[in-house]
Design a protein around this motif. Structure first.
Motif, PDB file in Angstrom:
ATOM      1  N   MET A  66       0.838  -1.182   0.000  1.00 51.80           N
ATOM      2  CA  MET A  66       0.000   0.000   0.000  1.00 51.80           C
ATOM      3  C   MET A  66       0.878   1.238   0.000  1.00 51.80           C
ATOM      4  N   THR A  67       0.403   2.265  -0.696  1.00 50.27           N
ATOM      5  CA  THR A  67       1.083   3.548  -0.767  1.00 50.27           C
ATOM      6  C   THR A  67       0.105   4.632  -0.353  1.00 50.27           C
ATOM      7  N   ILE A  68       0.589   5.615   0.404  1.00 47.93           N
ATOM      8  CA  ILE A  68      -0.224   6.776   0.764  1.00 47.93           C
ATOM      9  C   ILE A  68       0.487   8.008   0.228  1.00 47.93           C
ATOM     10  N   ILE A  69      -0.256   8.805  -0.532  1.00 53.53           N
ATOM     11  CA  ILE A  69       0.322  10.029  -1.097  1.00 53.53           C
ATOM     12  C   ILE A  69      -0.564  11.221  -0.762  1.00 53.53           C
ATOM     13  N   GLN A  70       0.035  12.403  -0.803  1.00 56.28           N
ATOM     14  CA  GLN A  70      -0.750  13.629  -0.644  1.00 56.28           C
ATOM     15  C   GLN A  70      -1.336  13.984  -2.002  1.00 56.28           C
ATOM     16  N   ALA A  71      -2.626  14.199  -2.050  1.00 56.88           N
ATOM     17  CA  ALA A  71      -3.325  14.466  -3.302  1.00 56.88           C
ATOM     18  C   ALA A  71      -3.029  15.859  -3.830  1.00 56.88           C
ATOM     19  N   THR A  72      -3.028  15.957  -5.148  1.00 60.82           N
ATOM     20  CA  THR A  72      -3.007  17.227  -5.871  1.00 60.82           C
ATOM     21  C   THR A  72      -4.159  17.167  -6.868  1.00 60.82           C
ATOM     22  N   THR A  73      -4.330  18.219  -7.631  1.00 60.23           N
ATOM     23  CA  THR A  73      -5.405  18.209  -8.631  1.00 60.23           C
ATOM     24  C   THR A  73      -5.193  17.106  -9.665  1.00 60.23           C
ATOM     25  N   LYS A  74      -3.987  16.602  -9.794  1.00 60.12           N
ATOM     26  CA  LYS A  74      -3.718  15.495 -10.722  1.00 60.12           C
ATOM     27  C   LYS A  74      -4.413  14.203 -10.277  1.00 60.12           C
ATOM     28  N   HIS A  75      -4.833  14.149  -9.021  1.00 56.17           N
ATOM     29  CA  HIS A  75      -5.435  12.929  -8.468  1.00 56.17           C
ATOM     30  C   HIS A  75      -6.965  12.998  -8.387  1.00 56.17           C
ATOM     31  N   LEU A  76      -7.564  13.986  -9.045  1.00 59.10           N
ATOM     32  CA  LEU A  76      -9.017  14.151  -8.950  1.00 59.10           C
ATOM     33  C   LEU A  76      -9.772  12.889  -9.364  1.00 59.10           C
ATOM     34  N   LYS A  77      -9.350  12.235 -10.437  1.00 60.38           N
ATOM     35  CA  LYS A  77     -10.067  11.038 -10.915  1.00 60.38           C
ATOM     36  C   LYS A  77     -10.066   9.926  -9.867  1.00 60.38           C
ATOM     37  N   ASP A  78      -9.068   9.935  -8.984  1.00 58.77           N
ATOM     38  CA  ASP A  78      -8.980   8.917  -7.941  1.00 58.77           C
ATOM     39  C   ASP A  78      -9.772   9.295  -6.691  1.00 58.77           C
ATOM     40  N   ILE A  79      -9.703  10.560  -6.315  1.00 58.99           N
ATOM     41  CA  ILE A  79     -10.311  10.983  -5.051  1.00 58.99           C
ATOM     42  C   ILE A  79     -11.823  11.221  -5.173  1.00 58.99           C
ATOM     43  N   VAL A  80     -12.279  11.712  -6.316  1.00 56.96           N
ATOM     44  CA  VAL A  80     -13.694  12.088  -6.454  1.00 56.96           C
ATOM     45  C   VAL A  80     -14.646  10.920  -6.190  1.00 56.96           C
ATOM     46  N   PRO A  81     -14.447   9.738  -6.766  1.00 54.01           N
ATOM     47  CA  PRO A  81     -15.388   8.637  -6.460  1.00 54.01           C
ATOM     48  C   PRO A  81     -15.384   8.246  -4.980  1.00 54.01           C
ATOM     49  N   LEU A  82     -14.216   8.301  -4.351  1.00 50.67           N
ATOM     50  CA  LEU A  82     -14.145   7.997  -2.916  1.00 50.67           C
ATOM     51  C   LEU A  82     -14.866   9.064  -2.102  1.00 50.67           C
ATOM     52  N   PHE A  83     -14.659  10.332  -2.455  1.00 48.20           N
ATOM     53  CA  PHE A  83     -15.321  11.422  -1.732  1.00 48.20           C
ATOM     54  C   PHE A  83     -16.835  11.339  -1.906  1.00 48.20           C
ATOM     55  N   ASP A  84     -17.279  11.017  -3.109  1.00 46.54           N
ATOM     56  CA  ASP A  84     -18.710  10.876  -3.352  1.00 46.54           C
ATOM     57  C   ASP A  84     -19.283   9.722  -2.526  1.00 46.54           C
ATOM     58  N   ALA A  85     -18.585   8.602  -2.485  1.00 40.87           N
ATOM     59  CA  ALA A  85     -19.040   7.457  -1.681  1.00 40.87           C
ATOM     60  C   ALA A  85     -19.065   7.811  -0.197  1.00 40.87           C
ATOM     61  N   TYR A  86     -18.104   8.593   0.242  1.00 37.65           N
ATOM     62  CA  TYR A  86     -18.060   9.060   1.629  1.00 37.65           C
ATOM     63  C   TYR A  86     -19.322   9.862   1.943  1.00 37.65           C
ATOM     64  N   ARG A  87     -19.693  10.765   1.061  1.00 40.87           N
ATOM     65  CA  ARG A  87     -20.893  11.583   1.267  1.00 40.87           C
ATOM     66  C   ARG A  87     -22.155  10.722   1.273  1.00 40.87           C
ATOM     67  N   VAL A  88     -22.202   9.737   0.392  1.00 42.17           N
ATOM     68  CA  VAL A  88     -23.348   8.821   0.352  1.00 42.17           C
ATOM     69  C   VAL A  88     -23.447   8.048   1.673  1.00 42.17           C
ATOM     70  N   PHE A  89     -22.291   7.658   2.232  1.00 42.21           N
ATOM     71  CA  PHE A  89     -22.267   6.992   3.539  1.00 42.21           C
ATOM     72  C   PHE A  89     -22.966   7.848   4.594  1.00 42.21           C
ATOM     73  N   TYR A  90     -22.824   9.175   4.465  1.00 48.14           N
ATOM     74  CA  TYR A  90     -23.465  10.108   5.395  1.00 48.14           C
ATOM     75  C   TYR A  90     -24.822  10.599   4.875  1.00 48.14           C
ATOM     76  N   ARG A  91     -25.472   9.744   4.091  1.00 54.10           N
ATOM     77  CA  ARG A  91     -26.846   9.951   3.648  1.00 54.10           C
ATOM     78  C   ARG A  91     -27.041  11.190   2.765  1.00 54.10           C
ATOM     79  N   GLN A  92     -26.037  11.534   1.989  1.00 54.77           N
ATOM     80  CA  GLN A  92     -26.151  12.620   1.021  1.00 54.77           C
ATOM     81  C   GLN A  92     -26.326  12.006  -0.366  1.00 54.77           C
ATOM     82  N   PRO A  93     -27.020  12.701  -1.264  1.00 56.05           N
ATOM     83  CA  PRO A  93     -27.188  12.145  -2.606  1.00 56.05           C
ATOM     84  C   PRO A  93     -25.867  12.160  -3.378  1.00 56.05           C
ATOM     85  N   SER A  94     -25.664  11.136  -4.179  1.00 51.73           N
ATOM     86  CA  SER A  94     -24.469  11.081  -5.016  1.00 51.73           C
ATOM     87  C   SER A  94     -24.476  12.249  -5.995  1.00 51.73           C
TER      88      SER A  94
END
Length: 145
Positions: free
Chosen positions: A1-29
């Motif tokens: 496993m690797t952990i990196i600090q995100a930049t705007t270059k990582h949007l395609k990776d972080i956005v689906p996770l962030f959206d799923a996080y919000r859905v976990f907290y009962r927000q619409p996708s």
């Protein structure tokens, strides 16, 4: 496993996770709004986001916001978001992301790390195991709406 600090270059990776996080907290996708929000945080550099990867697949993230304590006159971070893809839970990814956040606090000479989460969040045991202590003094919130 690797952990990196995100930049705007990582949007395609972080956005689906962030959206799923919000859905976990009962927000619409809403992937478009999620991308705009994360892109703004990263562009303005008003948060620090770490992404965990396993075999080049983004599997979790944490987002930290900088805060200050007037009483202690010290900086600290708010660990506001921590999310692990459901397929990758119980593999210590959350623990390693928290360790990365703690490392940032030490590097910056911060007072500490605060977590904001729901009392019903099943990750409560993880936070306690990682040395976080419930602070009953932080119990008020005012909403504009």
């Amino acid at each position: 496993m690797t952990i990196i600090q995100a930049t705007t270059k990582h949007l395609k990776d972080i956005v689906p996770l962030f959206d799923a996080y919000r859905v976990f907290y009962r927000q619409p996708s809403n992937l478009i709004a999620a991308e705009n929000y994360i892109k703004e945080r990263l562009t303005k550099q008003d948060s620090v986001i770490y992404i965990a990867y396993i075999n080049n697949v983004a599997v979790g993230f944490t987002q930290l916001y900088s805060l200050f304590s007037s009483v202690s006159m010290q900086a600290m971070y708010l660990l506001n978001d921590l999310y692990i893809d459901t397929q990758y839970r119980n593999q210590k990814i959350g623990t390693l992301l928290i360790h990365k956040a703690k490392e940032l606090c030490r590097e910056k000479g911060c007072k500490g790390l605060m977590i904001q989460t729901e009392k019903s969040n099943p990750a409560q045991h993880l936070y306690q195991r990682e040395g976080f202590i419930k602070d009953e003094d932080l119990s008020f919130f005012w909403k504009t709406i």
